[in-house]
Every structure is written in C-alpha cells, then in structure tokens.
Enzyme design. Structure first.
Site, PDB file in Angstrom:
ATOM      1  N   ASN A  34       0.748  -1.426   0.650  1.00  0.00           N
ATOM      2  CA  ASN A  34      -0.121  -0.630   0.089  1.00  0.00           C
ATOM      3  C   ASN A  34       0.574   1.382   0.356  1.00  0.00           C
ATOM      4  O   ASN A  34       0.061   2.353   0.563  1.00  0.00           O
ATOM      5  CB  ASN A  34      -1.008  -0.139   1.054  1.00  0.00           C
ATOM      6  CG  ASN A  34      -0.300   0.301   2.176  1.00  0.00           C
ATOM      7  OD1 ASN A  34       0.975   0.450   2.338  1.00  0.00           O
ATOM      8  ND2 ASN A  34      -1.027   0.311   3.320  1.00  0.00           N
ATOM      9  N   PHE A  36       3.327   2.672   2.015  1.00  0.00           N
ATOM     10  CA  PHE A  36       3.249   3.431   3.314  1.00  0.00           C
ATOM     11  C   PHE A  36       3.768   3.664   3.656  1.00  0.00           C
ATOM     12  O   PHE A  36       4.629   5.259   3.922  1.00  0.00           O
ATOM     13  CB  PHE A  36       1.750   2.450   4.936  1.00  0.00           C
ATOM     14  CG  PHE A  36       2.408   3.349   6.063  1.00  0.00           C
ATOM     15  CD1 PHE A  36       2.226   4.552   5.974  1.00  0.00           C
ATOM     16  CD2 PHE A  36       2.772   2.569   7.504  1.00  0.00           C
ATOM     17  CE1 PHE A  36       1.901   5.490   7.035  1.00  0.00           C
ATOM     18  CE2 PHE A  36       2.744   3.615   8.087  1.00  0.00           C
ATOM     19  CZ  PHE A  36       2.777   4.517   8.168  1.00  0.00           C
ATOM     20  N   LEU A  73       5.812  -9.795   3.983  1.00  0.00           N
ATOM     21  CA  LEU A  73       6.589  -8.457   5.178  1.00  0.00           C
ATOM     22  C   LEU A  73       6.263  -7.042   5.198  1.00  0.00           C
ATOM     23  O   LEU A  73       6.292  -6.342   5.891  1.00  0.00           O
ATOM     24  CB  LEU A  73       7.207  -8.557   3.643  1.00  0.00           C
ATOM     25  CG  LEU A  73       9.417  -8.882   4.167  1.00  0.00           C
ATOM     26  CD1 LEU A  73       8.225 -11.181   3.398  1.00  0.00           C
ATOM     27  CD2 LEU A  73       9.968  -9.040   3.466  1.00  0.00           C
ATOM     28  N   ASN A  99      -5.754 -12.508   6.257  1.00  0.00           N
ATOM     29  CA  ASN A  99      -5.715 -12.898   5.406  1.00  0.00           C
ATOM     30  C   ASN A  99      -5.219 -13.867   5.007  1.00  0.00           C
ATOM     31  O   ASN A  99      -5.498 -14.022   3.729  1.00  0.00           O
ATOM     32  CB  ASN A  99      -5.859 -11.138   5.179  1.00  0.00           C
ATOM     33  CG  ASN A  99      -7.152 -10.576   5.032  1.00  0.00           C
ATOM     34  OD1 ASN A  99      -8.417 -11.165   4.928  1.00  0.00           O
ATOM     35  ND2 ASN A  99      -6.891  -9.163   5.347  1.00  0.00           N
ATOM     36  N   TYR A 145       3.696  -2.603  17.687  1.00  0.00           N
ATOM     37  CA  TYR A 145       4.373  -3.404  16.480  1.00  0.00           C
ATOM     38  C   TYR A 145       4.847  -4.727  16.922  1.00  0.00           C
ATOM     39  O   TYR A 145       4.290  -6.185  16.535  1.00  0.00           O
ATOM     40  CB  TYR A 145       6.085  -2.573  16.807  1.00  0.00           C
ATOM     41  CG  TYR A 145       6.682  -3.558  15.163  1.00  0.00           C
ATOM     42  CD1 TYR A 145       6.650  -3.296  13.890  1.00  0.00           C
ATOM     43  CD2 TYR A 145       8.272  -3.806  16.503  1.00  0.00           C
ATOM     44  CE1 TYR A 145       7.516  -3.896  13.185  1.00  0.00           C
ATOM     45  CE2 TYR A 145       9.120  -4.315  14.891  1.00  0.00           C
ATOM     46  CZ  TYR A 145       8.684  -4.454  13.839  1.00  0.00           C
ATOM     47  OH  TYR A 145       9.215  -5.289  12.860  1.00  0.00           O
TER      48      TYR A 145
HETATM   49  P1  NAD Z   1       9.413  -1.012   5.294  1.00  0.00           P
HETATM   50  O1  NAD Z   1       8.649  -0.581   6.221  1.00  0.00           O
HETATM   51  O2  NAD Z   1      10.779  -0.349   4.194  1.00  0.00           O
HETATM   52  O3  NAD Z   1       8.096  -1.962   4.481  1.00  0.00           O
HETATM   53  C1  NAD Z   1       7.415  -2.462   4.704  1.00  0.00           C
HETATM   54  C2  NAD Z   1       6.774  -3.093   3.438  1.00  0.00           C
HETATM   55  O4  NAD Z   1       5.313  -3.275   3.872  1.00  0.00           O
HETATM   56  C3  NAD Z   1       6.401  -1.344   3.388  1.00  0.00           C
HETATM   57  O5  NAD Z   1       6.625  -1.823   1.503  1.00  0.00           O
HETATM   58  C4  NAD Z   1       5.035  -0.161   3.353  1.00  0.00           C
HETATM   59  O6  NAD Z   1       4.295   0.299   2.443  1.00  0.00           O
HETATM   60  C5  NAD Z   1       4.300  -2.390   3.473  1.00  0.00           C
HETATM   61  N1  NAD Z   1       3.057  -1.321   4.555  1.00  0.00           N
HETATM   62  C6  NAD Z   1       3.371  -1.218   5.181  1.00  0.00           C
HETATM   63  N2  NAD Z   1       1.616  -1.402   5.986  1.00  0.00           N
HETATM   64  C7  NAD Z   1       0.992  -2.395   4.774  1.00  0.00           C
HETATM   65  C8  NAD Z   1      -0.589  -2.827   4.700  1.00  0.00           C
HETATM   66  N3  NAD Z   1      -1.407  -2.910   5.650  1.00  0.00           N
HETATM   67  N4  NAD Z   1      -1.115  -3.596   3.468  1.00  0.00           N
HETATM   68  C9  NAD Z   1       0.287  -3.730   2.538  1.00  0.00           C
HETATM   69  N5  NAD Z   1       1.097  -3.139   2.543  1.00  0.00           N
HETATM   70  C10 NAD Z   1       2.084  -2.303   3.869  1.00  0.00           C
HETATM   71  O7  NAD Z   1      10.602  -2.343   6.518  1.00  0.00           O
HETATM   72  P2  NAD Z   1      10.975  -3.565   6.073  1.00  0.00           P
HETATM   73  O8  NAD Z   1      12.332  -2.886   6.788  1.00  0.00           O
HETATM   74  O9  NAD Z   1      11.481  -3.913   4.861  1.00  0.00           O
HETATM   75  O10 NAD Z   1      10.709  -4.186   7.017  1.00  0.00           O
HETATM   76  C11 NAD Z   1       9.610  -5.353   5.914  1.00  0.00           C
HETATM   77  C12 NAD Z   1       9.084  -6.813   7.247  1.00  0.00           C
HETATM   78  O11 NAD Z   1      10.686  -7.904   7.812  1.00  0.00           O
HETATM   79  C13 NAD Z   1       8.266  -6.546   8.469  1.00  0.00           C
HETATM   80  O12 NAD Z   1       6.945  -7.918   8.686  1.00  0.00           O
HETATM   81  C14 NAD Z   1       9.338  -6.344   9.518  1.00  0.00           C
HETATM   82  O13 NAD Z   1       8.467  -5.841  10.770  1.00  0.00           O
HETATM   83  C15 NAD Z   1      10.173  -6.913   9.325  1.00  0.00           C
HETATM   84  N6  NAD Z   1      11.418  -6.724   9.951  1.00  0.00           N
HETATM   85  C16 NAD Z   1      12.358  -5.794   9.937  1.00  0.00           C
HETATM   86  C17 NAD Z   1      13.539  -5.816  10.231  1.00  0.00           C
HETATM   87  C18 NAD Z   1      14.633  -4.601  10.001  1.00  0.00           C
HETATM   88  O14 NAD Z   1      15.436  -4.909  10.692  1.00  0.00           O
HETATM   89  N7  NAD Z   1      14.242  -4.098   9.134  1.00  0.00           N
HETATM   90  C19 NAD Z   1      13.575  -6.489  11.794  1.00  0.00           C
HETATM   91  C20 NAD Z   1      12.541  -7.515  12.483  1.00  0.00           C
HETATM   92  C21 NAD Z   1      11.423  -7.610  11.320  1.00  0.00           C
END
Ligand code: NAD
Ligand code: UDP
Length: 311
Positions: A34, A36, A73, A99, A145
């Site tokens: 989406n 965000f 993710l 979902n 979170y």
């Molecule tokens: P990010 O914020 O760059 O990516 C998250 C993506 O999800 C974004 O593209 C955002 O637009 C999308 N998104 C958010 N809400 C949404 C929704 N309701 N519907 C559809 N899309 C949605 O973060 P990231 O670092 O790439 O993290 C990706 C995943 O990995 C996340 O689930 C995060 O919790 C997990 N994670 C990341 C880390 C880290 O250090 N980067 C550590 C632990 C877990």
C-alpha cells in the site's frame, strides 16, 4: 519450475530485495503493497520484467489470488512509522496474518511470516534463543508492533495446528542496506544520512544500548533457505548477525567511513527501548546451513554508497 510467489510489503526495504532475488531465480512475483513506508522507487527497476506484477492493496483487507507461495512482509518496521498510526500497525500485523493464512489455507500453500526480534522485547536472556518467551510491555508505545507481531506468530501456529496450514516463521534481527528509506528513522539510515550531510548524529540515551546488525543480502539468503525447507520445519528461527555493537560504536564507524565532520549529540531514550539484542543462531546454522557472511564494515560501505547516490 517457475513458481508464482506473492510478496506482501514487496515495495519496502527488505521486500524489494526479496522480489529481485525471486525474479532472478526465474519465478513470477506478485508484489502487494500500500506504499505506506515502501516506495515505487525500490521496485521501478523490476517493472520491465514481464514476470513482475505490482498490486496496490492493504494487506489488512481480504485479497484473492492464485499463487504457489506467500512471503508476508507487509508492516512498517521503523518505530517512527509504526507508532505514527499504531492502530493501523496492529491491524496490518493481525488482519494481514489472518488474510494471508486464509489464502494459504484455501490454496494449500506455504506462508512465511517475517516476524521480528521485537518478540523478545527488552530481553533478560542474552543472546536470545528461539525458546525464550521474551519480556514485552503489552501496553507501551512499542506494543502495537511487538504485540502485533506476537499475535501474528500465534495465528500462524494456530492455523498450522488447527488447519494444517504449511507455515514458516523467521525472527529477523536489525537489518540494514540499500533501499532503506532515508527518512525511515532507524538508526543505521539516520546516522548515515546525518554523517553524509555533516549534521549532528543523534544518539538516543547514553548510546551504550546494543544491536546486532545484519546486511540485507544475508537475510534474503536465510529467508529463501527457510522457505525451501521441508514442511516439517516451521520455526520460529532467528535470522540475524550475532556481531553486537553499541550505538556509540556504530556512530564511530559511520563517522570514520564517511570522513564526516558530524558531532555526536545525545537525545532522550524513547520508552521501552531494548538495552541489548543479539541473536542465538544455532538453530539457523543447524536447520538451514546458514550464517551471515557480511561484516558490519563491509555492509556499511555498500549502504553508504547507496545513500550517497540518493541524497
Ligand atoms: P519497510 O517499512 O521498508 O517495508 C514494509 C513494507 O510494507 C512497505 O513497503 C510498506 O508500504 C508495506 N506495508 C505496510 N503496511 C501495509 C499494509 N497494511 N498493506 C500492504 N503493505 C503494507 O520495512 P522493512 O524493514 O522492509 O520490513 C519488512 C518486514 O520485515 C516487516 O514485516 C518487518 O516487521 C520485518 N522486520 C524487519 C526488520 C528490519 O530490521 N528491517 C527487523 C525485523 C523484522
Ligand atoms: N537510535 C539512536 N539514534 C537514532 C535512531 C535510533 O540512538 O537516530 C537508537 C534507538 O534508540 C535504539 C537503536 O538505535 O536503541 C536501534 O533503533 P532502531 O529504531 O533502528 O531499531 P530498534 O530499536 O527497533 O531495534
């Protein structure tokens, strides 16, 4: 065989690297986002590939498609962004999990959940093994979170036990690399952007808190290896780099590598900020034959080069 793979959050930092990797392996990728916190800029180089299909959709709303595998993710990962609309963050984790699990159940396919080291909260056990249940504040500013992700893990396990859905859970520790949003608010991107602009480097608290930073390529390798394991191994499994650093050490390395004139300034520590974090990766080594290859210095050099290009 070419698989059709759904990546939710595919336009985000980690998701964009995953989409690229899966396409390079010859798969068809459907990227649900989406936007965000993600950006089309992260995936624009994939748009010419006829096997790449971006779809704007909120994962907390039902979604129907025919695919062979799901990587879930979608969820903002930076404290600044996940606290911006805390209720939406919980809905994304919880409704998004329901979902995607419903989809996996109907199609009888594997779903992998991108969980987090935040399920361990501010840990009393160090390093953190998967068997540790964690120390999480259920009512604090990080709970949207942390508890959202814990609830998603519970849902994955219950769909597995009750409905025999094929699941995989990985607990990702702090990851950094190209495609991080410069305004993301996480420590590595903040310090690099500040250093490159010769602005003050903002250390929260006394800077003695620790994190263990993993370069994104190592994570993608671990994540795809986990998806490829047979159905009997469901996790959760920690995917992270055990090399632990204080925020002061991180700032010093970034100042050194950028040759920056930035000064360190101290800002208040946000509440519930974990004091230490280090993954125990014995399980990943044993089950996935995986361990991180990229040291912090080498990963920072590549990440700094990325930020130099975009800011
Ligand atoms: P990010 O914020 O760059 O990516 C998250 C993506 O999800 C974004 O593209 C955002 O637009 C999308 N998104 C958010 N809400 C949404 C929704 N309701 N519907 C559809 N899309 C949605 O973060 P990231 O670092 O790439 O993290 C990706 C995943 O990995 C996340 O689930 C995060 O919790 C997990 N994670 C990341 C880390 C880290 O250090 N980067 C550590 C632990 C877990
Ligand atoms: N942090 C910091 N300065 C910043 C941003 C973050 O000192 O400009 C600290 C933060 O308080 C935390 C650590 O760096 O102790 C990691 O923060 P981040 O938001 O990257 O990840 P998380 O806390 O979710 O592990």
């Amino acid at each position: 065989m070419r698989k059709k793979i759904l990546v939710t959050g595919g336009a985000g930092f980690i998701g964009s690297h995953l989409c690229e990797r899966l396409l390079n392996e010859g798969n068809e990728v459907i990227c649900l986002d989406n936007y965000f916190t993600g950006s089309k800029k992260n995936i624009v180089h994939l748009m010419d590939n006829p096997y790449f299909e971006p779809i704007r959709h909120d994962v907390s709303q039902p979604f129907y498609i025919e695919v062979d595998e799901i990587y879930n993710l979608a969820c903002p990962a930076s404290p600044v962004h996940y606290q911006h609309d805390a209720i939406q963050t919980i809905k994304t984790s919880v409704m998004g999990a329901i979902n995607m699990l419903g989809l996996a159940k109907r199609l009888n396919i594997k779903a992998l959940q991108a969980s987090t080291s935040e399920v361990y909260g501010d840990p009393f056990i160090h390093p953190q093994p998967e068997s540790y249940w964690g120390n999480v504040n259920p009512i604090g500013i990080r709970s949207c979170y942390d508890e959202g992700k814990r609830c998603a893990e519970a849902l994955f396990m219950d769909y597995h036990r009750q409905n025999k859905v094929k699941i995989k859970i990985i607990r990702i520790f702090n990851t950094y690399g190209p495609n991080m949003n410069p305004g993301d608010g996480r420590v590595v991107s903040n310090f690099i952007v500040q250093a490159l602009k010769n602005e003050d480097i903002t250390i929260f608290g006394d800077g003695k808190q620790t994190r263990s930073f993993q370069y994104v390529d190592d994570l993608i390798e671990g994540m795809t290896k986990m998806m490829a394991t047979d159905d009997s191994f469901i996790g959760p499994v920690n995917i992270g780099n055990p090399n632990e650093f204080t925020m002061l050490e991180l700032a010093a390395q970034i100042i050194d590598l950028t040759g920056s004139k930035s000064k360190i300034v101290y800002r208040p520590l946000p509440s519930d900020d974990p004091k230490q974090r280090q993954p125990d990766i014995h399980l990943a080594k044993e089950k996935l034959n995986w361990e991180p290859q990229i040291k912090l210095r080498g990963g920072l050099v590549k990440t700094i080069a990325y930020f130099e290009k975009i800011i």
